[in-house]
Motif scaffolding. Structure first.
Motif, PDB file in Angstrom:
ATOM      1  N   ILE A   1       0.838  -1.199   0.000  1.00 44.82           N
ATOM      2  CA  ILE A   1       0.000   0.000   0.000  1.00 44.82           C
ATOM      3  C   ILE A   1       0.875   1.251   0.000  1.00 44.82           C
ATOM      4  CG2 ILE A   1      -1.875  -1.180   1.216  1.00 44.82           C
ATOM      5  CD1 ILE A   1      -0.253   1.336   3.290  1.00 44.82           C
ATOM      6  N   VAL A   2       0.240   2.365  -0.303  1.00 45.90           N
ATOM      7  CA  VAL A   2       0.889   3.669  -0.180  1.00 45.90           C
ATOM      8  C   VAL A   2       0.032   4.518   0.744  1.00 45.90           C
ATOM      9  CG1 VAL A   2       1.570   5.777  -1.384  1.00 45.90           C
ATOM     10  CG2 VAL A   2       1.946   3.549  -2.459  1.00 45.90           C
ATOM     11  N   LEU A   3       0.664   5.154   1.710  1.00 48.32           N
ATOM     12  CA  LEU A   3      -0.025   6.087   2.590  1.00 48.32           C
ATOM     13  C   LEU A   3       0.194   7.492   2.050  1.00 48.32           C
ATOM     14  CD1 LEU A   3       0.969   4.614   6.085  1.00 48.32           C
ATOM     15  CD2 LEU A   3      -1.233   4.414   4.923  1.00 48.32           C
ATOM     16  N   GLU A   4      -0.906   8.119   1.638  1.00 51.98           N
ATOM     17  CA  GLU A   4      -0.839   9.468   1.094  1.00 51.98           C
ATOM     18  C   GLU A   4      -1.344  10.469   2.128  1.00 51.98           C
ATOM     19  OE1 GLU A   4      -3.104   9.537  -2.486  1.00 51.98           O
ATOM     20  OE2 GLU A   4      -1.629   8.380  -3.633  1.00 51.98           O
ATOM     21  N   VAL A   5      -0.675  11.598   2.214  1.00 53.65           N
ATOM     22  CA  VAL A   5      -1.101  12.689   3.088  1.00 53.65           C
ATOM     23  C   VAL A   5      -1.430  13.886   2.201  1.00 53.65           C
ATOM     24  CG1 VAL A   5      -0.462  14.243   4.968  1.00 53.65           C
ATOM     25  CG2 VAL A   5       0.324  11.866   4.991  1.00 53.65           C
ATOM     26  N   ASP A   6      -2.692  14.298   2.230  1.00 54.71           N
ATOM     27  CA  ASP A   6      -3.159  15.401   1.379  1.00 54.71           C
ATOM     28  C   ASP A   6      -2.835  15.134  -0.091  1.00 54.71           C
ATOM     29  OD1 ASP A   6      -4.055  16.689   3.685  1.00 54.71           O
ATOM     30  OD2 ASP A   6      -2.185  17.800   3.938  1.00 54.71           O
TER      31      ASP A   6
END
Length: 228
Positions: A77-82
């Motif tokens: 997975i990739v954790l995206e912030v904004d």
């Protein structure tokens, strides 16, 4: 009963490398949920990039206690912030565990893995270990896919093993340059003039559930630590 699995080896070490920045040492040793820590920086979205039965990476077999050529259930997975990728993560558990003790991992969809790990008192966690990841490691390619511009020679990553009823789940998290850029900008805007402390967090010690969302105290000023 102590956890039977260990994420450390000759490259993955409990003490962060001395060359790492203060921010890197802090985030590599934070206990609790990384997703929860990222939410303090903005809106977090989990983007699933792959879920499949696959061969584990060479340095995962020992950490998971797998026999040669034994397959694992893998979730990336990739954790995206904004809307910006901050972390690329790779999780693996033996296939048999993915149909048993860790079967909920197959049904997460876009929910964070933290929902399984930090609400169950039966989950124990090994020490957090970290390393610099170059192109020789498959994690580098996983992280490089999220880079729109220059791909760094090496990324900084951490991992730990979670154990539930004797079944291991190895979680590896690679921090992307956007995370360090956001932290640097926040420090600049805050006019943070405190000197960075070289010590790393005590959260590298093994945790037993429920594993609280405890922020690292690696960068706290001594006066703040004394007041706790």
């Amino acid at each position: 009963m102590p956890i039977r699995f260990d994420a450390a080896d000759a490259h993955w070490r409990v003490a962060p490398l001395a060359a790492f920045s203060a921010d890197q040492k802090d985030w590599l040793t934070r206990g609790g949920s990384l997703t929860a820590h990222l939410r303090a920086l903005g809106h977090v979205v989990v983007r699933v990039t792959r879920e499949a039965v696959d061969m584990p990476w060479p340095d995962e077999c020992v950490a998971l206690g797998l026999a040669p050529r034994e397959r694992a259930w893998v979730r990336e997975i990739v954790l995206e912030v904004d809307g910006v990728p901050f972390v690329a993560a790779h999780s693996a558990t033996p296939v048999v565990a993915s149909h048993g003790i860790w079967q909920a991992m197959r049904r997460l969809r876009t929910r964070p893995l933290a929902e399984l790990l930090y609400t169950d008192s039966g989950v124990a966690r090994s020490a957090l270990v970290s390393r610099r990841v170059s192109a020789r490691h498959p994690l580098h390619a996983l992280a490089a896919r999220e880079m729109r511009e220059h791909v760094p020679h090496a990324f900084v990553a951490r991992r730990s093993v979670f154990e539930r009823h004797g079944a291991p789940l190895l979680v590896t998290e690679c921090m992307l340059p956007a995370l360090w850029a956001r932290l640097a900008r926040l420090a600049y805007l805050a006019g943070d003039a405190q000197p960075a402390l070289p010590a790393y967090s005590t959260h590298s010690a093994r945790e037993r559930g429920p594993l609280g969302h405890t922020a690292s105290r690696a960068l706290q000023h001594p006066s703040q630590q004394a007041s706790r």
